[in-house]
Write an enzyme that holds these catalytic residues in place. Sequence first.
Site, short mmCIF file in Angstrom:
data_model
loop_
_atom_site.label_atom_id
_atom_site.label_comp_id
_atom_site.label_asym_id
_atom_site.label_seq_id
_atom_site.Cartn_x
_atom_site.Cartn_y
_atom_site.Cartn_z
N SER A 116 0.83 -1.20 0.00
CA SER A 116 0.00 0.00 0.00
C SER A 116 0.87 1.26 0.00
O SER A 116 1.67 1.44 -0.92
CB SER A 116 -0.94 -0.07 1.22
OG SER A 116 -1.99 0.82 1.07
N ASP B 204 -10.19 -3.49 -4.98
CA ASP B 204 -9.28 -2.53 -4.36
C ASP B 204 -9.29 -1.26 -5.21
O ASP B 204 -9.13 -1.32 -6.43
CB ASP B 204 -7.87 -3.15 -4.34
CG ASP B 204 -6.82 -2.24 -3.71
OD1 ASP B 204 -7.17 -1.12 -3.28
OD2 ASP B 204 -5.65 -2.65 -3.67
N HIS C 61 -8.18 -5.04 -0.69
CA HIS C 61 -7.04 -4.27 -0.21
C HIS C 61 -6.67 -4.63 1.23
O HIS C 61 -7.53 -4.78 2.07
CB HIS C 61 -7.30 -2.76 -0.29
CG HIS C 61 -6.07 -1.95 -0.04
ND1 HIS C 61 -5.13 -1.72 -1.02
CD2 HIS C 61 -5.57 -1.39 1.08
CE1 HIS C 61 -4.12 -1.03 -0.50
NE2 HIS C 61 -4.36 -0.82 0.77
#
Length: 411
Positions: free
Chosen positions: A191, A351, A381
């Site tokens: 991320s 996501d 995610h």
Amino acid sequence: MRLGSIFLFVALCSFTAYYIYEPIPEEIEERWKLMLTNSFFRSLSHLADLSELLGLKDYMGVMYFITLAEKVVPVSDEHVKVTEEKFDGVEVVLYQPKQRGGTELRRAIIYLHGGGWCLGSSRMSPYDLLARKMVTELDSVVLSVEYRLAPAHHFPVPYEDVYRVVKHFLQKGVLAQYSVDPGRIAVSGDSAGGNLAAAVSQQLQKEPGQQVKLKAQALIYPVLQALDLNTPSYQQNQDMPILPRTLMVRFWSEYFTSDKALFRAMMANTHNNPESSSLLKFVNWSTFLPETYHKKYNYSAPAVVQGVGGEAVGMDGPSRSFADPRASPLLVPDTALHSLPKAYILTCEYDVLRDDGIMYVTRLRAAGVEVTHEHYDTGFHGGLMFTVWPTDFLIARRMTDNYVKWLKENL
Ligand SMILES: *[C@@H]1O[C@H](CO)[C@@H](O)[C@H](O)[C@H]1NC(C)=O
Ligand SMILES: *[C@@H]1O[C@H](CO)[C@@H](O)[C@H](O)[C@H]1NC(C)=O
């Protein structure tokens, strides 16, 4: 801490049973568990909004509870020696194998945790577990960087902390101290950590004086651009668990400024200015996304707010740094990509950041970089981090195993 977090998890869940019935796509495995997990995240987010509204504690301050609840003190075990150090003034947690197999040099992975530049810590149990797994399965040194976070430290502080650690570590003398092979070093992160990993990889290859080079970059559902926050994946997944669009936009804006004008403009996708608009071609999903990911969406370029006027007026210098490639690594020409280390990019269907990752796959490949793209059709995610009971998911194990396998074969 663990018991406390379980208690809170259960308490918040029961208080907010109402939130559970968030529609989650059928394809996602362990849907009920994800609904429950997400109800916790959503409740916390609402609590954070309320707290900010009442002037008690700012939004991110409340959300930071997620980090605190999972914090552990990383200690050595039978196989792994753990120390906490400072590299050029930045905190790092260093994991080394205990078994000394002769004089052979080892791999090293510099790991950057996720959390939208605002949350997270290398000392959270999922990151601690992942680091230990990499040490034991890859016989590698893992350097987990405790970079400073926004909003207390806006861009470029988190990036610069990472850069300083990497520069310090990649000195031959330092590597020798930890028996690291200078030819087998990777940078990796998930991320926002994937964002930092991509950005620092680009920076290093630009420096002619950099002797030790990275061999690989492994990016797990990375954030790669702030120019178009309405890609098909942002639209399709705007209400998906763990990272709804509002939260991602919040992370983006808080990375640069606490001025809410940027948040509002980013929500409306009207934050581009004449300077950033010349870079929109680098994130044109109609060009860089394979047809199958276009889904039902038609491309329309983000609006550009001309001159001084409208919401963009209040935007000072820091608010404009969203177009800085150190924040948005997709915003560089092919010439800045072609000598990058080989890449592993993990993306998830459910996501908002899916298309960031896929566009980088396309662009890196077009520039001649070797890329392994692993796309999870049922992934969401943050999936890789859900390895700890009670929020342990089967997909997390698959993702972790495949990721570690790639490192084993490519580093
Ligand atoms: C994006 O790509 C499409 C088709 O490839 C093109 O028509 C459009 O002008 C491009 N827009 C930008 C902002 O680059
Ligand atoms: C996209 O464009 C096509 C053809 O012009 C149109 O039929 C379709 O309704 C559009 N889709 C959306 C979501 O606007």
